[in-house]
Design a protein around this motif. Structure first.
Motif, PDB file in Angstrom:
ATOM      1  N   ASP A   2       0.847  -1.189   0.000  1.00 59.58           N
ATOM      2  CA  ASP A   2       0.000   0.000   0.000  1.00 59.58           C
ATOM      3  C   ASP A   2       0.885   1.242   0.000  1.00 59.58           C
ATOM      4  OD1 ASP A   2      -1.828   1.972   0.337  1.00 59.58           O
ATOM      5  OD2 ASP A   2      -2.584   1.278   2.270  1.00 59.58           O
ATOM      6  N   ASP A   3       0.899   1.987  -1.136  1.00 58.89           N
ATOM      7  CA  ASP A   3       1.755   3.173  -1.216  1.00 58.89           C
ATOM      8  C   ASP A   3       1.242   4.320  -0.357  1.00 58.89           C
ATOM      9  OD1 ASP A   3       3.667   2.054  -2.752  1.00 58.89           O
ATOM     10  OD2 ASP A   3       3.247   3.183  -4.571  1.00 58.89           O
ATOM     11  N   SER A   4       0.022   4.192   0.182  1.00 59.48           N
ATOM     12  CA  SER A   4      -0.445   5.237   1.098  1.00 59.48           C
ATOM     13  C   SER A   4       0.125   5.031   2.500  1.00 59.48           C
ATOM     14  CB  SER A   4      -1.976   5.249   1.155  1.00 59.48           C
ATOM     15  OG  SER A   4      -2.474   4.068   1.767  1.00 59.48           O
ATOM     16  N   LEU A   5       0.766   3.876   2.715  1.00 58.49           N
ATOM     17  CA  LEU A   5       1.419   3.586   3.992  1.00 58.49           C
ATOM     18  C   LEU A   5       2.832   3.099   3.695  1.00 58.49           C
ATOM     19  CD1 LEU A   5       1.314   3.304   7.076  1.00 58.49           C
ATOM     20  CD2 LEU A   5       0.425   0.983   6.750  1.00 58.49           C
ATOM     21  N   ILE A   6       3.816   3.901   4.019  1.00 56.59           N
ATOM     22  CA  ILE A   6       5.212   3.602   3.714  1.00 56.59           C
ATOM     23  C   ILE A   6       6.020   3.633   5.000  1.00 56.59           C
ATOM     24  CG2 ILE A   6       7.267   4.335   2.432  1.00 56.59           C
ATOM     25  CD1 ILE A   6       5.403   5.662   0.396  1.00 56.59           C
ATOM     26  N   VAL A   7       6.833   2.636   5.201  1.00 53.68           N
ATOM     27  CA  VAL A   7       7.743   2.603   6.340  1.00 53.68           C
ATOM     28  C   VAL A   7       9.172   2.634   5.810  1.00 53.68           C
ATOM     29  CG1 VAL A   7       8.535   1.317   8.358  1.00 53.68           C
ATOM     30  CG2 VAL A   7       6.110   1.309   7.747  1.00 53.68           C
ATOM     31  N   MET A   8       9.907   3.657   6.211  1.00 55.50           N
ATOM     32  CA  MET A   8      11.320   3.780   5.833  1.00 55.50           C
ATOM     33  C   MET A   8      12.174   3.385   7.032  1.00 55.50           C
ATOM     34  SD  MET A   8      11.263   7.193   3.466  1.00 55.50           S
ATOM     35  CE  MET A   8       9.974   7.989   4.411  1.00 55.50           C
ATOM     36  N   ARG A   9      13.000   2.387   6.832  1.00 54.89           N
ATOM     37  CA  ARG A   9      13.781   1.836   7.933  1.00 54.89           C
ATOM     38  C   ARG A   9      15.248   2.243   7.834  1.00 54.89           C
ATOM     39  NH1 ARG A   9      10.807  -1.187  10.963  1.00 54.89           N
ATOM     40  NH2 ARG A   9       9.161  -2.563  10.196  1.00 54.89           N
ATOM     41  N   ASN A  10      15.890   2.255   9.011  1.00 59.75           N
ATOM     42  CA  ASN A  10      17.350   2.381   9.101  1.00 59.75           C
ATOM     43  C   ASN A  10      17.874   3.679   8.488  1.00 59.75           C
ATOM     44  OD1 ASN A  10      17.435  -0.313  10.184  1.00 59.75           O
ATOM     45  ND2 ASN A  10      17.197  -1.066   8.073  1.00 59.75           N
ATOM     46  N   GLY A  11      17.173   4.751   8.764  1.00 59.46           N
ATOM     47  CA  GLY A  11      17.643   6.053   8.288  1.00 59.46           C
ATOM     48  C   GLY A  11      18.289   6.852   9.401  1.00 59.46           C
ATOM     49  N   HIS A  12      19.242   7.691   9.032  1.00 55.78           N
ATOM     50  CA  HIS A  12      19.835   8.639   9.977  1.00 55.78           C
ATOM     51  C   HIS A  12      19.154   9.991   9.761  1.00 55.78           C
ATOM     52  CE1 HIS A  12      23.038   5.575  10.337  1.00 55.78           C
ATOM     53  NE2 HIS A  12      23.183   6.094  11.547  1.00 55.78           N
ATOM     54  N   LEU A  13      18.201  10.302  10.623  1.00 57.10           N
ATOM     55  CA  LEU A  13      17.381  11.499  10.461  1.00 57.10           C
ATOM     56  C   LEU A  13      18.099  12.723  11.006  1.00 57.10           C
ATOM     57  CD1 LEU A  13      14.721  12.925   9.758  1.00 57.10           C
ATOM     58  CD2 LEU A  13      13.881  12.272  12.035  1.00 57.10           C
ATOM     59  N   ILE A  14      18.228  13.729  10.158  1.00 62.99           N
ATOM     60  CA  ILE A  14      18.847  14.998  10.543  1.00 62.99           C
ATOM     61  C   ILE A  14      17.764  15.972  10.992  1.00 62.99           C
ATOM     62  CG2 ILE A  14      20.129  17.003   9.701  1.00 62.99           C
ATOM     63  CD1 ILE A  14      21.566  15.116   7.782  1.00 62.99           C
ATOM     64  N   ASP A  15      17.945  16.529  12.171  1.00 60.34           N
ATOM     65  CA  ASP A  15      17.063  17.583  12.673  1.00 60.34           C
ATOM     66  C   ASP A  15      17.794  18.910  12.483  1.00 60.34           C
ATOM     67  OD1 ASP A  15      15.616  19.459  14.063  1.00 60.34           O
ATOM     68  OD2 ASP A  15      15.326  18.229  15.841  1.00 60.34           O
ATOM     69  N   PRO A  16      17.412  19.714  11.481  1.00 58.23           N
ATOM     70  CA  PRO A  16      18.138  20.967  11.228  1.00 58.23           C
ATOM     71  C   PRO A  16      18.077  21.942  12.393  1.00 58.23           C
ATOM     72  CG  PRO A  16      16.734  20.389   9.375  1.00 58.23           C
ATOM     73  CD  PRO A  16      16.342  19.494  10.516  1.00 58.23           C
ATOM     74  N   ARG A  17      16.985  21.881  13.168  1.00 58.67           N
ATOM     75  CA  ARG A  17      16.826  22.842  14.259  1.00 58.67           C
ATOM     76  C   ARG A  17      17.852  22.591  15.369  1.00 58.67           C
ATOM     77  NH1 ARG A  17      12.454  25.865  14.815  1.00 58.67           N
ATOM     78  NH2 ARG A  17      11.116  24.419  13.645  1.00 58.67           N
ATOM     79  N   SER A  18      18.015  21.322  15.753  1.00 59.69           N
ATOM     80  CA  SER A  18      18.908  20.991  16.867  1.00 59.69           C
ATOM     81  C   SER A  18      20.289  20.526  16.414  1.00 59.69           C
ATOM     82  CB  SER A  18      18.270  19.891  17.725  1.00 59.69           C
ATOM     83  OG  SER A  18      18.117  18.696  16.973  1.00 59.69           O
ATOM     84  N   GLU A  19      20.459  20.354  15.104  1.00 62.86           N
ATOM     85  CA  GLU A  19      21.718  19.864  14.532  1.00 62.86           C
ATOM     86  C   GLU A  19      22.061  18.469  15.052  1.00 62.86           C
ATOM     87  OE1 GLU A  19      24.965  22.716  14.655  1.00 62.86           O
ATOM     88  OE2 GLU A  19      23.526  24.346  14.966  1.00 62.86           O
ATOM     89  N   THR A  20      21.045  17.658  15.296  1.00 60.22           N
ATOM     90  CA  THR A  20      21.266  16.307  15.794  1.00 60.22           C
ATOM     91  C   THR A  20      20.899  15.282  14.721  1.00 60.22           C
ATOM     92  OG1 THR A  20      19.038  16.247  16.750  1.00 60.22           O
ATOM     93  CG2 THR A  20      20.852  16.947  18.188  1.00 60.22           C
ATOM     94  N   ILE A  21      21.444  14.074  14.896  1.00 62.80           N
ATOM     95  CA  ILE A  21      21.165  12.967  13.986  1.00 62.80           C
ATOM     96  C   ILE A  21      20.728  11.771  14.822  1.00 62.80           C
ATOM     97  CG2 ILE A  21      22.107  11.414  12.231  1.00 62.80           C
ATOM     98  CD1 ILE A  21      24.150  13.583  11.557  1.00 62.80           C
ATOM     99  N   GLN A  22      19.628  11.136  14.429  1.00 58.85           N
ATOM    100  CA  GLN A  22      19.087  10.013  15.176  1.00 58.85           C
ATOM    101  C   GLN A  22      18.767   8.874  14.212  1.00 58.85           C
ATOM    102  OE1 GLN A  22      15.404  10.929  17.141  1.00 58.85           O
ATOM    103  NE2 GLN A  22      15.326   8.991  18.278  1.00 58.85           N
TER     104      GLN A  22
END
Length: 408
Positions: A2-22
Motif C-alpha cells: 500500500d503506497d499510502s502507507l510507507i515505512v522507511m527503515r534504518n535512516g539517519h534522520l537529521i534535525d536541522p533545528r537541533s543539529e542532531t542525527i538520530q
C-alpha cells in the motif's frame, strides 16, 4: 503493498533545528509523517524502503523563486497569456522537484491556477506559495516596459510577472486584487533592480506611508509582504513599514540589523542569480556596465549574509533564477558555504524558510503531522552542505508521501 502507507527503515534522520542525527524508522501515511521512532512494527501491507543508514532530511524550501521565469527575456513574456506561461512552466516546476525542492515561495509570476494544479497533482512540482504579480512602479523589477505604459488593464490574464502601480490608489487596488485571488503573500519592489535600464538598486519607489498601507492590507487578510530591496536606506524604510522579508538585501549594513531583530523580519539572499549573471550575462544581452554592477552586488551580497548571520538575523534560502539558469538552483548552497556554517545553511532551506512561510510544523522538519516531504542523501550535509548541490545523487525525493525519485 500500500503506497499510502510507507515505512522507511534504518535512516539517519537529521534535525536541522537541533543539529542532531538520530537512527530511526519513519512512517508515512496518507501523505503525512505518522511516526518517527527507533523501531516501528510495520503492517504487512505497508511498503517498506530500507535506507541502509543513509541520511534523511526534510524536503528543501526555496523562499525566493519564479517558476514562471521560463525565459530571461521578460519583454517577450509580457504579452504571453497565462495559459502559455503555465505550459512553459511545467518543466521548470518538475525540475525543481527533481532537485529536492518540495516547496517554493514564488515571488512574481505564478498564480492560484498553478498552485491548485500542483496541489491536485495535475502538474508535478513543488508546493507553491505564490504572491501573484510583483507590485512595482514602471520600469521596476518584473515590469520592464517604458515609462508611461500602464499595463494594469487585465494584467492578471497576462504572463507579465509584475504590474505597474503609478499611484497610491493603484498600488492598493493591485494589492487587494492579489489578495482576493488567493496570494499567500504580497511582493512589493521597494527599489529598482541591479539590471534595470532606468532605475538602479538605490532608487526608492514607494513611500513609507504607501508601504505601511500595503502591509496593513496584507495583515488584515492574515498575510504578509515581501520586499524587493537593495540599499541600506531602503531596507530600513521597508522594515519600519512592517515588511516581513527583505529579498536580496545585498547592500544592508549595521544600521539595518537592529530593525531586523526588533521587527522579527527575515533576510532572503539570492546569491546564485548574481553569480550566474556575472558569468553568463553576455549570453543574455547584458552590457559590460550592467555586468560590473552585478559583480559588485554579488560580492556585497556575500558580505551582507555574513553580517546578518553574526547578528542572528533569520536567513532563508532563495535563488531568483530565470531561463536556463534554473539548473543552478542548488549552487546557492555552495555560495553560502563561503561565509556560513553548514547547519545554518541547512536551516535556511528548511526550518527557517518554513517559519517565514507560516508553515512551521508542516514543512521543513520531519515530525509527526508534517507533510511527508523528504530527501535522502549518502553523506551528512551537516558536515558538508555541498552534498545538496548534487541532486542527481539523491537516493530519494518524496513530496507529500509520493515518491518522485528513488535510487536506493
Amino acid at each position: 503493498m500500500d503506497d499510502s502507507l510507507i515505512v522507511m527503515r534504518n535512516g539517519h534522520l537529521i534535525d536541522p533545528r537541533s543539529e542532531t542525527i538520530q537512527e530511526v524508522d519513519i512512517v508515512v501515511e496518507a501523505g503525512r509523517i505518522a511516526a518517527v521512532d527507533e523501531h516501528v512494527v510495520a503492517p504487512s501491507h505497508a511498503r517498506t524502503i530500507d535506507l541502509a543508514g543513509r541520511f534523511v532530511l526534510p524536503g528543501l524550501i526555496d523562499a525566493h523563486a519564479h517558476v514562471g521565469a521560463v525565459s530571461a527575456d521578460y519583454d517577450a513574456m509580457m504579452d504571453w497569456p497565462m495559459s502559455y506561461l503555465t505550459a512553459r512552466s511545467v518543466r521548470v516546476m518538475s525540475d525543481m522537484l527533481s532537485r529536492g525542492f518540495t516547496t517554493i515561495r514564488d515571488l512574481g509570476g505564478a498564480d492560484h491556477g498553478m498552485a491548485r494544479a500542483i496541489d491536485e497533482r495535475v502538474l508535478v512540482g513543488p508546493r507553491l506559495r505564490f504572491a501573484g504579480k510583483n507590485l512595482s512602479r514602471a520600469e521596476g523589477p518584473g515590469h520592464p516596459r517604458d515609462y508611461g505604459n500602464d499595463y494594469r488593464p487585465r494584467y492578471h490574464e497576462r504572463a507579465a510577472p509584475g504590474v505597474a502601480c503609478q499611484t497610491t490608489a493603484a498600488l492598493l487596488e493591485a494589492a487587494r486584487i492579489e489578495l482576493e485571488r488567493g496570494a499567500h503573500q504580497l511582493k512589493v519592489s521597494v527599489t529598482g533592480g541591479v539590471s534595470a535600464r532606468a532605475s538602479g538598486p538605490a532608487s526608492i519607489k514607494f513611500s513609507e506611508e504607501e508601504l505601511s498601507a500595503v502591509v496593513a492590507l496584507a495583515r488584515a487578510a492574515g498575510r504578509y509582504v515581501a520586499g524587493h530591496v537593495y540599499s541600506s536606506e531602503a531596507i530600513q524604510l521597508a522594515l519600519r513599514s512592517g515588511i516581513r522579508s527583505i529579498e536580496h538585501g545585498n547592500f544592508l549594513d549595521a544600521d539595518c540589523l537592529p530593525l531586523f531583530l526588533s521587527q522579527g523580519a527575515y533576510l532572503v539572499p539570492t546569491l546564485i542569480t548574481y553569480s550566474a549573471l556575472a558569468e553568463h550575462g553576455q549570453d543574455y544581452g547584458l552590457t559590460g556596465h550592467v555586468q560590473e554592477k552585478i559583480v559588485h552586488a554579488r560580492d556585497a551580497g556575500l558580505a551582507a549574509v555574513e553580517l546578518a548571520h553574526r547578528a542572528r538575523v533569520p536567513i532563508a534560502f532563495g535563488s531568483d533564477l530565470m531561463g536556463s539558469m534554473h539548473r543552478l538552483q542548488n549552487e546557492e548552497f555552495r555560495l553560502r558555504a563561503e561565509v556560513l556554517p553548514a547547519a545554518e545553511i541547512l536551516r535556511s532551506a528548511t526550518v527557517t524558510a518554513a517559519e517565514l512561510l507560516n508553515m512551521r510544523g508542516l514543512i521543513g522538519e520531519v515530525v509527526p503531522g508534517a507533510y511527508a516531504d523528504l530527501i535522502v542523501v549518502d553523506d551528512d550535509p551537516l558536515d558538508d552542505v555541498t552534498v545538496l548541490c548534487r541532486p542527481h545523487d539523491f537516493g530519494l525525493i518524496m513530496k507529500e508521501g509520493h515518491v518522485h525519485h528513488l535510487a536506493i
